[in-house]
Design an enzyme around this catalytic site. Sequence first.
Site, PDB file in Angstrom:
ATOM      1  N   HIS A  79     -55.992  -8.737  24.283  1.00  0.00           N
ATOM      2  CA  HIS A  79     -55.131  -8.265  24.868  1.00  0.00           C
ATOM      3  C   HIS A  79     -55.945  -6.330  25.317  1.00  0.00           C
ATOM      4  O   HIS A  79     -54.914  -5.997  25.844  1.00  0.00           O
ATOM      5  CB  HIS A  79     -54.035  -7.192  23.390  1.00  0.00           C
ATOM      6  CG  HIS A  79     -54.624  -6.853  22.633  1.00  0.00           C
ATOM      7  ND1 HIS A  79     -55.218  -7.505  21.340  1.00  0.00           N
ATOM      8  CD2 HIS A  79     -54.081  -5.301  22.299  1.00  0.00           C
ATOM      9  CE1 HIS A  79     -55.213  -6.215  20.454  1.00  0.00           C
ATOM     10  NE2 HIS A  79     -55.425  -5.378  21.339  1.00  0.00           N
ATOM     11  N   ASP A 124     -56.420 -14.049  20.449  1.00  0.00           N
ATOM     12  CA  ASP A 124     -57.280 -12.784  21.312  1.00  0.00           C
ATOM     13  C   ASP A 124     -58.195 -12.238  20.398  1.00  0.00           C
ATOM     14  O   ASP A 124     -58.337 -11.842  19.603  1.00  0.00           O
ATOM     15  CB  ASP A 124     -56.522 -11.891  19.927  1.00  0.00           C
ATOM     16  CG  ASP A 124     -56.033 -10.369  20.694  1.00  0.00           C
ATOM     17  OD1 ASP A 124     -56.191 -10.001  21.580  1.00  0.00           O
ATOM     18  OD2 ASP A 124     -55.418  -9.280  20.124  1.00  0.00           O
ATOM     19  N   GLN A 211     -52.379   3.079  16.405  1.00  0.00           N
ATOM     20  CA  GLN A 211     -53.361   2.807  17.754  1.00  0.00           C
ATOM     21  C   GLN A 211     -54.167   3.194  18.209  1.00  0.00           C
ATOM     22  O   GLN A 211     -54.611   4.550  17.832  1.00  0.00           O
ATOM     23  CB  GLN A 211     -52.513   3.643  18.544  1.00  0.00           C
ATOM     24  CG  GLN A 211     -50.178   2.560  18.390  1.00  0.00           C
ATOM     25  CD  GLN A 211     -49.816   3.838  17.484  1.00  0.00           C
ATOM     26  OE1 GLN A 211     -50.025   4.666  16.451  1.00  0.00           O
ATOM     27  NE2 GLN A 211     -48.333   4.093  17.366  1.00  0.00           N
ATOM     28  N   GLY A 212     -54.808   2.432  19.021  1.00  0.00           N
ATOM     29  CA  GLY A 212     -56.367   2.695  19.677  1.00  0.00           C
ATOM     30  C   GLY A 212     -58.089   1.978  19.239  1.00  0.00           C
ATOM     31  O   GLY A 212     -58.682   2.718  19.624  1.00  0.00           O
ATOM     32  N   ASP A 213     -56.854   1.329  18.119  1.00  0.00           N
ATOM     33  CA  ASP A 213     -58.259   0.718  16.957  1.00  0.00           C
ATOM     34  C   ASP A 213     -58.239  -1.058  17.841  1.00  0.00           C
ATOM     35  O   ASP A 213     -58.960  -1.326  17.576  1.00  0.00           O
ATOM     36  CB  ASP A 213     -57.811   0.634  15.953  1.00  0.00           C
ATOM     37  CG  ASP A 213     -57.902   2.305  15.071  1.00  0.00           C
ATOM     38  OD1 ASP A 213     -59.028   2.666  15.260  1.00  0.00           O
ATOM     39  OD2 ASP A 213     -57.687   2.280  14.066  1.00  0.00           O
ATOM     40  N   SER A 214     -57.040  -0.958  18.462  1.00  0.00           N
ATOM     41  CA  SER A 214     -57.728  -2.128  18.966  1.00  0.00           C
ATOM     42  C   SER A 214     -59.070  -2.996  19.452  1.00  0.00           C
ATOM     43  O   SER A 214     -59.350  -1.783  20.270  1.00  0.00           O
ATOM     44  CB  SER A 214     -56.489  -2.526  20.742  1.00  0.00           C
ATOM     45  OG  SER A 214     -55.232  -2.102  19.873  1.00  0.00           O
TER      46      SER A 214
END
Length: 266
Positions: A79, A124, A211-214
């Site tokens: 993603h 993913d 958020q931002g660790d994906s």
Amino acid sequence: MASIKGRPLHRRLALPLAAVTVAAIGALTAPAAAHAGDVNPTVVGGTRAAQGEFPWIVRLSMGCDGALYTKQVVLTAAHCVNGTGSNSSITVTAGVVDLQSSSATKVRSTYVYRAPGYPNNNDDWALIKLASPVNLPTLPAATTSAYNKGTFTIMGWGATYEGGPQQRYLQKAQAPFVTDATCGSAYGADFEGPKMLCAGYMSTGGVDTCQGDSGGPMVQRDGAGNWIQVGIVSWGNGCARPGYPGVYTEVSTFASAISSAASQLP
């Protein structure tokens, strides 16, 4: 770890650092302030990582993380990328915990491979080929589910509280394994046990990626005490909420496909 999965739950994407406002960049240089409901708000619930502690983790310019699968290939989340094909738009920052360090190694991408089963089948994971090898240790992928238990180590440059800004310094935390049955009870049909792995404190929350660790790695020690990647930061309902653990791509499920794809990158 929050961002959209095409469902009412959230992927853990963030804006790239260059797209953050000047005010937000200023916030990156100081420790994050406490946020209502957080528990020791730092990956959420962690502490700053030491330089060289996780030498294989990298930051991606689109606002995601990844890990060096080989010296020239990064493993991240599907993603985080738009599709498969030639791509020179991604900058990989490696070798530092401080994203503003002058000693950072920066390399451009040349090609992206996104799992063909994404998004319809929730596969993913993705690979990013680099323009040149990075002279840093690599992170082996788990090839068996034997390490999908116990307490995991999570890390990233993402928000330290839900809705917060991404960080200048790499954060780390530990999160316990959550069974498929328990995770399935929390997320219902959105959770697919064979492809996903959950971690967190069900009753209290307080520790999670955000958020931002994906795309970043969730790791465990193997039998020899070496780090091995068991998960890829994928999605969750908010960040560190009680009753909603973080959900990670189960690396061992896709180990063969990842290896095959990596060996065939142009």
